[in-house]
Design an enzyme around this catalytic site. Structure first.
Site, PDB file in Angstrom:
ATOM      1  N   ASP A   1       1.683   2.838   5.161  1.00 56.01           N
ATOM      2  CA  ASP A   1       2.274   1.498   4.315  1.00 56.01           C
ATOM      3  C   ASP A   1       1.149   0.680   4.659  1.00 56.01           C
ATOM      4  O   ASP A   1       0.241   1.037   4.988  1.00 56.01           O
ATOM      5  CB  ASP A   1       3.594   1.495   4.729  1.00 56.01           C
ATOM      6  N   ASP A   2       1.684  -0.683   4.743  1.00 57.45           N
ATOM      7  CA  ASP A   2       0.877  -1.999   4.971  1.00 57.45           C
ATOM      8  C   ASP A   2       0.293  -1.645   6.242  1.00 57.45           C
ATOM      9  O   ASP A   2       1.020  -1.740   7.270  1.00 57.45           O
ATOM     10  CB  ASP A   2       1.486  -3.146   4.801  1.00 57.45           C
TER      11      ASP A   2
ATOM     12  N   GLY B   1      -3.575   3.752   4.224  1.00 59.46           N
ATOM     13  CA  GLY B   1      -2.453   2.895   4.214  1.00 59.46           C
ATOM     14  C   GLY B   1      -2.364   2.267   2.789  1.00 59.46           C
ATOM     15  O   GLY B   1      -2.933   2.610   1.783  1.00 59.46           O
ATOM     16  N   HIS B   2      -1.738   1.250   2.983  1.00 62.50           N
ATOM     17  CA  HIS B   2      -1.598   0.351   1.729  1.00 62.50           C
ATOM     18  C   HIS B   2      -2.227  -0.953   2.055  1.00 62.50           C
ATOM     19  O   HIS B   2      -1.798  -2.066   1.013  1.00 62.50           O
ATOM     20  CB  HIS B   2       0.106  -0.014   1.732  1.00 62.50           C
ATOM     21  N   GLY B   3      -3.064  -1.295   2.743  1.00 65.78           N
ATOM     22  CA  GLY B   3      -3.786  -2.423   2.895  1.00 65.78           C
ATOM     23  C   GLY B   3      -3.208  -3.517   3.798  1.00 65.78           C
ATOM     24  O   GLY B   3      -2.285  -3.178   4.509  1.00 65.78           O
TER      25      GLY B   3
END
Length: 448
Positions: free
Chosen positions: A256-257, A278-280
């Site tokens: 995730d983030d 991940g999601h940055g």
């Protein structure tokens, strides 16, 4: 002529007299000399006094105390429940009046701890030095029924603490990830201040690895967070209602983030982060369930984002209120990133989200010196702003984003986004609107 009469004892008496007189004089001279030397020694000692040795005092406020958890009965074999030993160590250190109180988790041992809240305030600065391994029970099957499944290790109302060391915090989240329920976060700081997290490795949390709620003055440095790319909701660091945050020189790879910034955060500085997969790095999501959200003064700089679903992102739900303002993304290198630059004011986790007129305002956002490659499945820049509350004062300069595959450079996407280009960009951003929309003044009530 007078002649003394000879006596046989007179020479002996004469000699004895002089010998006695000589000894008396010598004894008196020696006594005087010793007395004089004694005064001389005292005078020297008085002019150059030696520093006194302070008495030993366990409560000396300038001292520090190191408490090995094994002295409180912890075993560290990875099987025995060491929770009570850690609680006793914490209570002892917390109540000590020494300047610094350190709890040592020694290298070469693995300590099993149940869901626990370590509570303050404490008498002085606390250190939890993790050189060994900390771990929770291995999955829901071994999680005690009377313990909360929403949290594992919580630090509550602490003013002055360092969580540090060369060890590992193993979240053992693998058995939680496929469950429909929301599992616990690994490490949570709640209503605490003056916090440092330094040098640790943490892996495989069931959800967020670190979460800070209602905290102030947080410094995170040189940590390593890892979880599989498909592990759900395993944010590396999440902050909420927290001010004065520094996150530096760390590596985060998860599902995730890497870093997520929730509502109520101000003065956040993120520097030299390696993020991905991940999601940055995200601000949000904000405004869920028509809530009010405020985020300001955020800087993300000098970082590498690679193989992530997003780069630098601001995401808000429709129907919220408040604002995101004063944000700078500077000197960031992207490697095969999907959505390297994105504002999404239509964030929704389902397909049945309805359109709403109110929204969290997004303004005064600066993107500068962002370069690298993007995943061609999405445009390199996406500014999807609310129909009724447009994004304003977006500033772009020195942007160069090329496709990771092929030679076709895709156009950015803009919707109701107002801003300026200070330099030419690659790809060109021709979709930004100029000036300030008239409708913004109608929504000042939503700002923070």
């Amino acid at each position: 002529m007078f002649r003394m009469k000879h006596s046989p004892i007179s020479p002996l008496a004469f000699s004895t007299f002089f010998l006695t007189l000589f000894l008396l004089v010598q004894a008196r001279h020696h006594s005087h000399t010793k007395h004089k030397h004694s005064h001389s020694h005292k005078s020297s000692k008085h002019s150059n006094p030696a520093p006194p040795t302070p008495p030993h005092n366990e409560n000396n406020n300038n001292s520090s105390v190191v408490l090995d958890v094994r002295t409180f009965g912890a075993i560290g074999d990875g099987k025995t429940d060491d929770t009570e030993s850690f609680k006793m160590a914490w209570d002892t250190a917390c109540q000590s009046e020494s300047a610094v109180n350190a709890i040592l988790v020694p290298q070469g041992f693995s300590f099993l701890i149940q869901s626990t809240i370590f509570t303050g305030p404490c008498q002085s600065f606390m250190v939890l030095k993790v050189d060994g391994t900390l771990m929770p029970p291995d999955g829901p099957e071994y999680w005690p029924k009377n313990n909360s499944r929403h949290q594992w290790l919580v630090f509550y109302r602490i003013n002055g603490m360092s969580l540090e060391g060369s060890g590992l915090i193993d979240g053992r989240g693998e058995k939680w990830w496929d469950l429909p329920c929301k599992p616990h976060k690994a490490i949570r700081f709640f209503m605490s201040s003056n916090l440092t997290v330094h040098g640790l490795r943490i892996k495989n949390s069931p959800q967020f690895h670190f979460r800070f709620d209602g905290c102030k003055n947080v410094h995170i440095e040189s940590i390593y967070i890892t979880a599989p790319k498909l592990s759900p909701n395993t944010d590396g660091i999440h902050i909420e209602n927290t001010d004065e945050v520094k996150i530096y020189n760390s590596v985060i790879s998860n599902g995730d983030d890497c870093v997520s910034i929730g509502s109520g955060c101000n003065d956040v500085d993120i520097k030299n982060i390696t993020c991905g997969p991940g999601h940055g790095i995200s601000i949000g999501s904000l405004g869920n369930h028509n809530s009010r959200a405020c985020v300001s003064k955020v800087v993300v700089r000098d970082s590498l984002i690679k193989m992530t679903d997003n780069g630098v992102r601001i995401k808000t739900w429709q129907g919220g209120s408040g604002s995101v303002s004063g944000v700078t993304f500077n000197n960031i290198h992207m490697v095969s990133v999907r959505n390297p630059i994105i504002i999404d004011q239509f964030y929704c986790l389902t397909k049945d989200c309805t359109n709403k007129t109110s929204a969290v305002s997004v303004s005064n956002i600066i993107y500068t010196n962002i370069r690298g490659t993007y995943d061609i499945r999405s445009p390199p820049m996406r500014f999807a702003c609310s129909d009724s509350v447009p994004c304003t004062n977006l500033t772009l300069s020195e942007i160069e984003l090329l496709p990771a595959e092929g030679d076709i450079v895709h156009d950015p996407f803009c919707w109701n986004a107002y801003g300026d280009l200070e330099t030419l960009t690659i790809p060109p951003v021709s979709c930004l609107l100029e000036g300030t929309p008239q409708s913004v003044s109608d929504f000042d009530i939503t700002r923070c």
